[in-house]
Motif scaffolding. Structure first.
Motif, mmCIF file in Angstrom:
data_model
loop_
_atom_site.group_PDB
_atom_site.id
_atom_site.type_symbol
_atom_site.label_atom_id
_atom_site.label_comp_id
_atom_site.label_asym_id
_atom_site.label_seq_id
_atom_site.Cartn_x
_atom_site.Cartn_y
_atom_site.Cartn_z
ATOM 1 N N PHE A 29 4.480 -5.394 3.859
ATOM 2 C CA PHE A 29 3.281 -5.611 4.661
ATOM 3 C C PHE A 29 3.632 -5.706 6.146
ATOM 4 O O PHE A 29 2.880 -5.244 7.000
ATOM 5 C CB PHE A 29 2.541 -6.875 4.215
ATOM 6 C CG PHE A 29 1.784 -6.713 2.926
ATOM 7 C CD1 PHE A 29 1.285 -5.489 2.511
ATOM 8 C CD2 PHE A 29 1.567 -7.797 2.102
ATOM 9 C CE1 PHE A 29 0.589 -5.340 1.333
ATOM 10 C CE2 PHE A 29 0.872 -7.670 0.911
ATOM 11 C CZ PHE A 29 0.381 -6.429 0.526
ATOM 12 N N SER A 30 4.762 -6.314 6.461
ATOM 13 C CA SER A 30 5.195 -6.421 7.853
ATOM 14 C C SER A 30 5.412 -5.035 8.458
ATOM 15 O O SER A 30 4.975 -4.766 9.589
ATOM 16 C CB SER A 30 6.465 -7.248 7.924
ATOM 17 O OG SER A 30 7.016 -7.190 9.204
ATOM 18 N N MET A 31 6.086 -4.152 7.729
ATOM 19 C CA MET A 31 6.305 -2.790 8.223
ATOM 20 C C MET A 31 4.975 -2.051 8.384
ATOM 21 O O MET A 31 4.750 -1.370 9.386
ATOM 22 C CB MET A 31 7.216 -2.017 7.273
ATOM 23 C CG MET A 31 8.649 -2.431 7.325
ATOM 24 S SD MET A 31 9.737 -1.376 6.358
ATOM 25 C CE MET A 31 9.268 -1.790 4.690
ATOM 26 N N PHE A 32 4.082 -2.201 7.410
ATOM 27 C CA PHE A 32 2.788 -1.522 7.459
ATOM 28 C C PHE A 32 1.953 -2.020 8.631
ATOM 29 O O PHE A 32 1.380 -1.222 9.384
ATOM 30 C CB PHE A 32 2.035 -1.735 6.143
ATOM 31 C CG PHE A 32 0.676 -1.102 6.129
ATOM 32 C CD1 PHE A 32 0.541 0.258 5.906
ATOM 33 C CD2 PHE A 32 -0.466 -1.856 6.345
ATOM 34 C CE1 PHE A 32 -0.708 0.854 5.899
ATOM 35 C CE2 PHE A 32 -1.719 -1.274 6.336
ATOM 36 C CZ PHE A 32 -1.843 0.077 6.122
ATOM 37 N N LEU A 33 1.872 -3.334 8.805
ATOM 38 C CA LEU A 33 1.055 -3.888 9.881
ATOM 39 C C LEU A 33 1.649 -3.594 11.258
ATOM 40 O O LEU A 33 0.910 -3.416 12.223
ATOM 41 C CB LEU A 33 0.855 -5.388 9.686
ATOM 42 C CG LEU A 33 -0.019 -5.760 8.488
ATOM 43 C CD1 LEU A 33 -0.043 -7.266 8.295
ATOM 44 C CD2 LEU A 33 -1.418 -5.205 8.625
ATOM 45 N N SER A 89 -4.570 -4.183 -0.699
ATOM 46 C CA SER A 89 -4.374 -4.124 -2.151
ATOM 47 C C SER A 89 -3.964 -2.723 -2.592
ATOM 48 O O SER A 89 -3.155 -2.573 -3.514
ATOM 49 C CB SER A 89 -5.633 -4.582 -2.896
ATOM 50 O OG SER A 89 -6.670 -3.638 -2.748
ATOM 51 N N LEU A 90 -4.498 -1.698 -1.945
ATOM 52 C CA LEU A 90 -4.047 -0.334 -2.246
ATOM 53 C C LEU A 90 -2.578 -0.162 -1.892
ATOM 54 O O LEU A 90 -1.815 0.467 -2.629
ATOM 55 C CB LEU A 90 -4.901 0.689 -1.503
ATOM 56 C CG LEU A 90 -6.325 0.855 -2.003
ATOM 57 C CD1 LEU A 90 -7.109 1.782 -1.079
ATOM 58 C CD2 LEU A 90 -6.347 1.376 -3.421
ATOM 59 N N LEU A 91 -2.180 -0.723 -0.763
ATOM 60 C CA LEU A 91 -0.776 -0.690 -0.365
ATOM 61 C C LEU A 91 0.095 -1.398 -1.403
ATOM 62 O O LEU A 91 1.156 -0.908 -1.778
ATOM 63 C CB LEU A 91 -0.617 -1.348 1.006
ATOM 64 C CG LEU A 91 0.782 -1.414 1.587
ATOM 65 C CD1 LEU A 91 1.187 -0.033 2.098
ATOM 66 C CD2 LEU A 91 0.844 -2.423 2.717
ATOM 67 N N TYR A 92 -0.379 -2.534 -1.874
ATOM 68 C CA TYR A 92 0.357 -3.309 -2.882
ATOM 69 C C TYR A 92 0.556 -2.484 -4.156
ATOM 70 O O TYR A 92 1.661 -2.413 -4.690
ATOM 71 C CB TYR A 92 -0.402 -4.599 -3.195
ATOM 72 C CG TYR A 92 0.199 -5.388 -4.325
ATOM 73 C CD1 TYR A 92 1.294 -6.212 -4.104
ATOM 74 C CD2 TYR A 92 -0.320 -5.309 -5.607
ATOM 75 C CE1 TYR A 92 1.864 -6.933 -5.140
ATOM 76 C CE2 TYR A 92 0.241 -6.029 -6.645
ATOM 77 C CZ TYR A 92 1.325 -6.833 -6.410
ATOM 78 O OH TYR A 92 1.886 -7.534 -7.432
ATOM 79 N N ARG A 136 6.472 6.745 2.823
ATOM 80 C CA ARG A 136 6.808 6.210 4.146
ATOM 81 C C ARG A 136 7.517 4.858 4.110
ATOM 82 O O ARG A 136 8.449 4.611 4.857
ATOM 83 C CB ARG A 136 5.536 6.095 4.967
ATOM 84 C CG ARG A 136 5.788 5.718 6.384
ATOM 85 C CD ARG A 136 4.544 5.839 7.186
ATOM 86 N NE ARG A 136 4.826 5.597 8.576
ATOM 87 C CZ ARG A 136 3.936 5.701 9.521
ATOM 88 N NH1 ARG A 136 2.716 6.043 9.229
ATOM 89 N NH2 ARG A 136 4.263 5.472 10.765
ATOM 90 N N TYR A 137 7.075 3.953 3.270
ATOM 91 C CA TYR A 137 7.630 2.596 3.243
ATOM 92 C C TYR A 137 8.499 2.360 2.006
ATOM 93 O O TYR A 137 8.652 1.236 1.567
ATOM 94 C CB TYR A 137 6.509 1.560 3.311
ATOM 95 C CG TYR A 137 5.659 1.729 4.540
ATOM 96 C CD1 TYR A 137 6.157 1.404 5.793
ATOM 97 C CD2 TYR A 137 4.370 2.234 4.451
ATOM 98 C CE1 TYR A 137 5.391 1.583 6.924
ATOM 99 C CE2 TYR A 137 3.592 2.415 5.585
ATOM 100 C CZ TYR A 137 4.114 2.086 6.818
ATOM 101 O OH TYR A 137 3.354 2.271 7.937
ATOM 102 N N THR A 138 9.072 3.404 1.466
ATOM 103 C CA THR A 138 9.924 3.287 0.292
ATOM 104 C C THR A 138 11.315 2.824 0.717
ATOM 105 O O THR A 138 11.933 3.441 1.586
ATOM 106 C CB THR A 138 10.029 4.640 -0.433
ATOM 107 O OG1 THR A 138 8.720 5.064 -0.792
ATOM 108 C CG2 THR A 138 10.874 4.530 -1.669
#
Length: 156
Positions: free
Chosen positions: A18-22, A64-67, A129-131
């Motif tokens: 979440f930190s990377m996404f935000l 939640s979709l990101l999760y 992207r966030y893998t």
């Protein structure tokens, strides 16, 4: 070189995700709320209701979709489950303590970059992207970090 048994808690994994996404998308998260707040001041107070709906309904749905998209990926499972990591010249081999999990090798050309956080070392993988594969920093010493950087740099 071998990294002893390690795993990362699921909460810490998602916190980093979440930190990377935000960090990458904070503007797109704040912009709709700010526009609705400005419209509420200039045009109609009811836009504040729209801003609150965006803030408390739309934003949690996006998270939640990101999760579900990243939290249930194989890479998340690799990070969370207890494993030993054998660092070899061509790949890092993950051997899990749970016998139901198969041994998995991550080739160095699949690693985009290495990010060092306070409590984890993140091997950012190609693909989504966030893998990433997260390794707790408590089991990684500076020599291992330097060896990983050299192995990834040789491939790229």
């Amino acid at each position: 070189m071998t990294i002893d048994k390690c795993s990362i808690p699921a909460g810490r994994y998602m916190r980093h995700l979440f930190s990377m996404f935000l960090t990458d998308n904070w503007l797109w998260m704040i912009l709709p709320v700010a526009i609705c707040a400005i419209l509420a001041i200039w045009l109609d107070v009811r836009f504040i209701i729209v801003a609150l709906m965006v803030l408390f309904i739309a934003m949690p749905m996006i998270l939640s979709l990101l999760y579900f998209y990243y939290g249930f990926s194989p890479e998340a499972r690799w990070s969370i489950m207890e494993k030993t990591i054998a660092i070899e010249r061509e790949s890092a081999t993950l051997t899990f303590t749970d016998e139901r999990m198969k041994q998995h090798a991550i080739r160095w050309d699949d690693v985009r970059e290495i990010i060092i956080k306070d409590d984890a070392l993140l091997l950012m993988l190609k693909g989504k992207r966030y893998t990433c594969l997260m390794i707790p920093s408590s089991v990684v010493n500076p020599d291992v970090t330097q060896a990983l950087r050299q192995l990834v740099a040789q491939v790229h």
